[in-house]
Design an enzyme around this catalytic site. Structure first.
Site, mmCIF file in Angstrom:
data_model
loop_
_atom_site.group_PDB
_atom_site.id
_atom_site.type_symbol
_atom_site.label_atom_id
_atom_site.label_comp_id
_atom_site.label_asym_id
_atom_site.label_seq_id
_atom_site.Cartn_x
_atom_site.Cartn_y
_atom_site.Cartn_z
ATOM 1 N N LYS A 20 -7.233 8.329 -0.512
ATOM 2 C CA LYS A 20 -8.465 8.745 0.175
ATOM 3 C C LYS A 20 -8.999 10.082 -0.339
ATOM 4 C CE LYS A 20 -7.433 6.372 4.559
ATOM 5 N NZ LYS A 20 -6.006 6.052 4.457
ATOM 6 N N ARG A 44 2.724 -0.569 10.790
ATOM 7 C CA ARG A 44 3.806 -0.541 11.777
ATOM 8 C C ARG A 44 4.191 -1.894 12.379
ATOM 9 N NH1 ARG A 44 0.992 4.614 14.381
ATOM 10 N NH2 ARG A 44 -0.737 3.476 13.406
ATOM 11 N N LYS A 48 0.851 -1.191 0.000
ATOM 12 C CA LYS A 48 0.000 0.000 0.000
ATOM 13 C C LYS A 48 0.886 1.240 0.000
ATOM 14 C CE LYS A 48 -2.430 1.674 3.676
ATOM 15 N NZ LYS A 48 -2.514 3.141 3.746
ATOM 16 N N ASP A 74 -13.432 15.339 -2.188
ATOM 17 C CA ASP A 74 -13.511 16.680 -2.783
ATOM 18 C C ASP A 74 -14.837 16.745 -3.538
ATOM 19 O OD1 ASP A 74 -12.793 19.203 -3.980
ATOM 20 O OD2 ASP A 74 -10.682 18.645 -3.776
ATOM 21 N N ASP A 123 -3.526 4.390 -1.733
ATOM 22 C CA ASP A 123 -4.494 4.815 -0.711
ATOM 23 C C ASP A 123 -4.396 6.326 -0.502
ATOM 24 O OD1 ASP A 123 -6.292 4.774 1.392
ATOM 25 O OD2 ASP A 123 -4.806 4.127 2.868
ATOM 26 N N THR A 152 -10.112 3.979 11.111
ATOM 27 C CA THR A 152 -9.943 3.113 12.283
ATOM 28 C C THR A 152 -9.362 3.874 13.474
ATOM 29 O OG1 THR A 152 -7.945 2.399 11.165
ATOM 30 C CG2 THR A 152 -9.754 0.867 11.176
#
Ligand code: C5P
Length: 261
Positions: free
Chosen positions: A88, A236, A59, A91, A86, A145
């Site tokens: 996102k 991570r 990603k 607009d 990704d 999340t």
């Protein structure tokens, strides 16, 4: 429209040949997406070099894309990896539709828009892919999340995260979108809503004992898969491990166990 195997490894279609007994480790590999949340192209390539014998999907998010630009995708695509871009988008419909077309032209395999952009924006985003021969899967991000009830309340949303996710997913489905990003805690209800056609991509994954960081609505890899996730996004816990390949392998093993019939 049939779902390409790359995008829906779990849910075989009626047209699929009689299934060979799938190797759970191979199945797990098809469903793990590693978030390359690093500041530059050199760090991304270094991570991919460590992980590419273990992982198939990567990603590329805002941090890396803003720093390194579309050229950062080239080495990944040339090596045959699957890419989730990704960014996102959120607009006005015309701007998002144009951005979706630009993203699709990069040859990536999944892209994201914020469902909170509303029905007209979602419909414009979906329509922007019409007529493309091999379009990326368009995913609508439901509720990040990292958001909990307190964060939602602060921006005037008094529904629970679960209720808000369901409202946004219904809106996405009505706009012709079948892919959603949601937390592990809502994935079971979204699976019930979308059926096997849904492409449910789930971040907020933390192996037992891992640092939680800024994530709020989390689950272990095994739990998220059992709840109906199509893909898991892990950042991570892999990228900041002292040995990222070993950390990825441990997550894949846990996923494979959860996928055993
Ligand atoms: O490091 P960690 O595993 O928390 O990374 C999760 C990744 O998933 C990040 O790249 C983040 O941008 C992304 N993501 C998320 N929540 C969403 C959508 C994407 O955490 N709703």
């Amino acid at each position: 429209m049939p779902i390409p195997e790359r995008l829906n490894p779990t849910f075989v279609t009626a047209r699929s040949p009689a299934p060979r007994r799938p190797d759970p480790m191979e199945e797990a590999r098809k469903r793990l997406i590693v978030a390359l949340d690093v500041p530059d192209a050199a760090s991304a390539v270094a991570l991919v070099n460590q992980l590419e014998n273990t992982c198939r999907w990567f990603k590329v998010g805002l941090e890396l894309f803003v720093a390194a630009g579309p050229a950062v995708l080239d080495p990944l695509l040339k090596r045959g990896h699957s890419i989730f871009l990704d960014l996102k988008f959120h607009d006005i419909p015309n701007t998002v539709a144009a951005a979706v077309r630009s993203a699709a032209a990069l040859g990536v395999h999944m892209i994201t828009v914020h469902a909170a952009g509303g029905p007209a924006m979602l419909a414009a985003a979906r329509a922007a892919l019409d007529g493309l021969s091999d379009p990326p899967e368009l995913l609508a991000v439901t509720v990040l999340t990292s958001m909990d009830s307190a964060q939602m309340s602060a921006i005037g949303l008094e529904r629970s995260p679960a209720e808000q996710v369901e409202l946004l997913a219904r809106m996405g489905l009505a706009a012709g979108i079948r892919g959603f990003v949601c937390s592990p805690q809502e994935v079971a209800s979204l699976r019930a809503l979308t059926g096997p056609e849904g492409v449910l991509v789930v971040p907020g994954i933390r192996p037992a004992g891992a640092e939680i960081g800024d994530q709020k609505r989390i689950a272990t890899p095994a739990e998220a898969l059992r709840q109906g996730a199509s893909f898991l996004v892990v950042g991570r816990p892999i990228t900041q491990a002292s040995d990222p390949a070993e950390a990825a392998e441990a997550i894949l093993k846990e996923m494979a166990e959860a996928l055993e019939p």
